[in-house]
Design an enzyme around this catalytic site. Sequence first.
Site: not given
Length: 642
Positions: A31-32
């Site tokens: 993810c981020t």
Amino acid sequence: MAPQNNYHNRLAEQIIERVGGASNVQQVTHCTTRLRFQLRHIPADAVKEINKLPEVISVTHSGGMFQVIVGSHVEKLYQSLLPLLETSESTGIPNHMTNVINTITNIFFPILWLLSMAGILKGSIFLLVNLGWMNVDSGTYRILFSSSDAVFFFLPILLSYSASKHFGTNPLFGIAIASALVHPEINNHVSWLFSQKVSGLDITPEYFLGMPVEFINYSNSVIPILFAIWFNVWLERSIANRFPDSFYKWLTPLSCLIITVPLTFLVIGPLSTAVAKALSSGVFFLYQFSPEVAGFIIGALWQVLVVFGIHWSFVPIILNNIAVSGYDVLPPLMLPAAFGQAGACLGVLLINRRKKKTSYAGTAALTAVFGVTEPAIYGINLPLKWPFIFGCLSAAIGSSIVAYFQAKAYSLGMPGLFLIVQIVPPTGIDDSVIVSILAAIFTLVCAAVLTYIFTPMLIASEDSESAENEDKQSSASEPKQTSHSSHDKINQEHLQIFSPLTGKVLPLNEVEDPTFASEIMGQGIAIKPEEGELRAPFNGKVVSVFKALHSIGLQSDDGIKMLIHIGLDTVKLEGQGFELLVAVGEEIKLGQPLILFDLQLLHTQGYDSTTPILITNSDEYLDVIATSSPNIKSGETLLKII
């Protein structure tokens, strides 16, 4: 294995080695800020060993997911991981519940930022229209509205692409299925059926090969296309197992068009739509039962869900609620949660006794305000424990206030500052918007104040109690040795690090590399060398040496851990121009030559010779004080550790 040619490749190789090798990795996504591994088994020392690696902020594992938090450079690291796993088995359709969250993450992450930006744009358009700054009959409005609304109207097509990529099938098949669901022929017919129903006119049932069909508007929908792709992957693999390759190439697209698409309209679509409506009704029922309690719980626990990486499971629920009802109540409750962690970081920034965290705390607070809270959580608040708790407690109060005023989000977005434009109703700014802004500010201030006032006191109390217990135990058994140890501790309160290089001194925040400049790997200093000889900065031992010989890890006899990285991006030289004079595990003495490097070669090849010198365990000390001299010679005092 292909030779490693950059730092991320080397780090990826080390992570794979410590999680038990490529054969132990069933699946990896990101993810981020974090890598998410699905492992067959978790090695006993994996968490401890990976936590020691440079650039790794933290490691967690829960629900079968092993997560390595590395910060904003996760995409580069992920790309370096993929070649190492190319012999892994196909991840395919998940068949264990522990894979569900990983699947959701992998499907929604590629389009999350696009959805967020489209939501921000759409909310901004509504705001401009309500302020009278934009006319709905203008070309500007039509183009911008189409630009933002298309992402949501054709959401099934976007999801079909990312879901197909995740499940390992041809994305074009998924796009074909989704395109049929949102085809103008279907949408126009659904609109006609609705008008007939509103007018009280009879509707003639329609059939597909004798089976009744229920036509539904699938624009903006989420769940139907996911189940349709899931089924098509199963069908495609069934064909692959039963037919030779010569038939497979034309049977798979044919089966997609004449089996999956009709079955989606007949069974998958209506059933999954019913499930979607049930989920939406369930969320709204709990919210209507007691908005304040729901707000308190979401505000208090949202960042806990982020810690365990299960917050992604709410994305399809939120998107589904927006598609079914036109809005969702959960995103506004997450806004104070982000501001709570930002406020806690600001509180740490104000605590002078925690100077070792102040530089990174400011950056982490800023990213949290914009909705990315992982740097704040793992870099600052969670290690100190109490700031994280105060951030969650403040968010619980703020979210409860937001819930009381029934704030709603009309599009998906990151739970940060930009979410404010997405909670503006189409009718214009109302009390719910104003209260949400005030609640977010209140949460930030409350978390900062609580952290600033109570965190030093609590930490001091814990340290004092721990020290008192240790003194009691020591005095009961070895009173003389305790006195001697205390004397040694006082003498070692100021530890000195001597310069390993001769050259110009630079603060880390001036280094042209965000990884070093952010101090995420530790505090320290940088030197632009004038001579090509790296010497030992203390008595200790060599802990690690990178294959490219450009970076070396050291540990002093006092326990100080140091990483020296000669030049920026010099790993690309693959050892050219570097000569290692010591071995891993070898004892070293202050001033002993460690590495010889060709400074002229670095400059000729266009590399920046700036050398970061990092104390990688600086969080174990009160402060790292660098020399104020602009220039330094090898052997002179460079750093003082308190």
